[in-house]
Design an enzyme around this catalytic site. Sequence first.
Site, PDB file in Angstrom:
ATOM      1  N   THR A  66      -5.397  13.111   6.222  1.00  0.00           N
ATOM      2  CA  THR A  66      -3.935  13.208   7.024  1.00  0.00           C
ATOM      3  C   THR A  66      -3.471  14.616   7.646  1.00  0.00           C
ATOM      4  O   THR A  66      -3.147  14.477   8.651  1.00  0.00           O
ATOM      5  CB  THR A  66      -2.760  13.006   5.313  1.00  0.00           C
ATOM      6  OG1 THR A  66      -3.792  12.194   4.365  1.00  0.00           O
ATOM      7  CG2 THR A  66      -1.398  13.617   6.070  1.00  0.00           C
TER       8      THR A  66
ATOM      9  N   LYS B 297       0.829  -1.340   0.104  1.00  0.00           N
ATOM     10  CA  LYS B 297      -0.402   0.128   0.098  1.00  0.00           C
ATOM     11  C   LYS B 297       0.522   1.239  -0.304  1.00  0.00           C
ATOM     12  O   LYS B 297       1.867   1.252   0.561  1.00  0.00           O
ATOM     13  CB  LYS B 297      -0.845  -0.489   0.879  1.00  0.00           C
ATOM     14  CG  LYS B 297      -2.179   0.820   1.537  1.00  0.00           C
ATOM     15  CD  LYS B 297      -3.194   0.612   0.357  1.00  0.00           C
ATOM     16  CE  LYS B 297      -3.925   2.203   0.809  1.00  0.00           C
ATOM     17  NZ  LYS B 297      -3.540   3.286  -0.652  1.00  0.00           N
TER      18      LYS B 297
ATOM     19  N   LYS C  96       5.141   2.602  -2.968  1.00  0.00           N
ATOM     20  CA  LYS C  96       4.704   3.566  -3.271  1.00  0.00           C
ATOM     21  C   LYS C  96       5.669   3.449  -4.791  1.00  0.00           C
ATOM     22  O   LYS C  96       5.815   2.442  -5.341  1.00  0.00           O
ATOM     23  CB  LYS C  96       6.256   4.827  -2.832  1.00  0.00           C
ATOM     24  CG  LYS C  96       5.807   5.922  -2.693  1.00  0.00           C
ATOM     25  CD  LYS C  96       5.512   6.345  -1.983  1.00  0.00           C
ATOM     26  CE  LYS C  96       4.679   7.481  -1.152  1.00  0.00           C
ATOM     27  NZ  LYS C  96       4.218   7.924  -0.045  1.00  0.00           N
TER      28      LYS C  96
ATOM     29  N   LYS D  96       4.800   2.237   8.559  1.00  0.00           N
ATOM     30  CA  LYS D  96       3.558   3.635   9.039  1.00  0.00           C
ATOM     31  C   LYS D  96       2.623   2.648   9.346  1.00  0.00           C
ATOM     32  O   LYS D  96       1.262   2.307  10.094  1.00  0.00           O
ATOM     33  CB  LYS D  96       3.507   4.384   7.676  1.00  0.00           C
ATOM     34  CG  LYS D  96       2.424   5.537   8.367  1.00  0.00           C
ATOM     35  CD  LYS D  96       2.679   6.574   6.992  1.00  0.00           C
ATOM     36  CE  LYS D  96       3.417   6.766   6.113  1.00  0.00           C
ATOM     37  NZ  LYS D  96       3.047   7.979   5.032  1.00  0.00           N
TER      38      LYS D  96
ATOM     39  N   SER E 136      -7.580   5.900   4.464  1.00  0.00           N
ATOM     40  CA  SER E 136      -7.069   5.187   2.460  1.00  0.00           C
ATOM     41  C   SER E 136      -7.586   3.506   3.174  1.00  0.00           C
ATOM     42  O   SER E 136      -8.168   2.820   2.490  1.00  0.00           O
ATOM     43  CB  SER E 136      -5.435   4.807   2.066  1.00  0.00           C
ATOM     44  OG  SER E 136      -5.799   6.158   1.290  1.00  0.00           O
TER      45      SER E 136
END
Length: 424
Positions: A198, A78, A114, A102, A357
């Site tokens: 965020t 992710k 990423k 994270k 998400s």
Amino acid sequence: MTAGAPAAAEAGVQALTDAHSQLAEAVAFHGYDEGTHATLAASRRELTVSIPLRRDDGSVEVLTGYRVQHNISRGPAKGGLRYSPGVGLDEVRALAMWMTWKCALLDVPYGGAKGGVAIDPRLHSRAELERVTRRYTTEILPIIGPQHDIPAPDIGTDENVMAWIMDTYSVSKGHTVPGVVTGKPLSLGGSLGRSSATSRGVVHVALAALDSLGIEHRAATAAVQGFGKVGRDAARFLQQAGVAVVAVADQYGAVHASGGLDIEALARHVDETGSVVGFGNAEPIEGDELLELAVDLLVPAAVEGVINAQNASRIAARVVVEGANGPTTREADRVLADSGVLVVPDILANAGGVIVSYFEWVQSNQSFRWGLDEVESRLAERMLGGWHDVTRFATQHDLTLRAAATALAVQRVTEAHRQRGLYP
Ligand code: GLU
């Protein structure tokens, strides 16, 4: 190569070196063996692709794109997709590794990934961006999917880009697959509360950090670097909590008002003009100056490496909450720790995005929408739970919050890895 690319490549190397050194510190803390260290340090998969783009004028340009899956021990990979001119493999590797930590830290059942495309989205039409996105998606199609790897927005990408990825993937499968991306438009199964998640998360931990130092919210001052996906709503939510946001910067400049900026008015100014520059009732300052203001709270919410060996000794904030990924270099981290600045690390501070998400993915997979209150209360619960886990661990072991957060995350990934066993 685009102008600025060499500097960006250097920043990418720095980010990866820093990520590896954070991992090495966590491995040493736990006393893990070299094999475990090497496994955690390596990307699981890395894909580099060429993206031929037909420009609107008929000419063809070839761009480069990446997708890195760092670790998938705890679940599907992710992480966001970044469109930025200088993005390179090292930067994407570092960002993917940080996503692994994270997700583990906040107990979101994913690994880390990423993506990046070396492109300046501001220099391309919407039609060109759509063609780039669809071709990039086609190239990485074999490694993405709702159970494999789930992209999301990052710097330079937005809900439209997510919609094109979802459509390209779905067309190739012959049916609609909303769970292949998050950060989608609401009309395609996006989650309420995702676009500001965020920022919400940043503010939850920022207020907790101020509390931990006995700083009253209504007496606190803040400076925010970045007025995009993270900084803009973070500044708004800080102001709503009573904090005086005295300075805001974007890539074009910065503005300062010692009594606090009117963030709603600033947002309207940015909508009209494209930048914070020229905002009335404020004095212009240099972007770099903002980082060195004597405020209670500094929120770097732009790019990597902005707090570095050159300016770390001049950082005068009492708390730094990392809205961006990797804004503080390793060297700067040591300087800040020595001078008693409390740094809330990126893998905790900006995790609100990937938390929502995850909620979006759950909703997409179940074809069921949650209410905004449910999303926001679950987000707050996870962010504050993460804050308590990290601060408790840091106190127990006399670590900085970054070292504690990384150590906790690395432990969870290693546990998952060991329980699954090494195959064959
Ligand atoms: N790009 C965001 C991050 O760095 C969100 C990633 C996601 O939601 O998958 O955390």
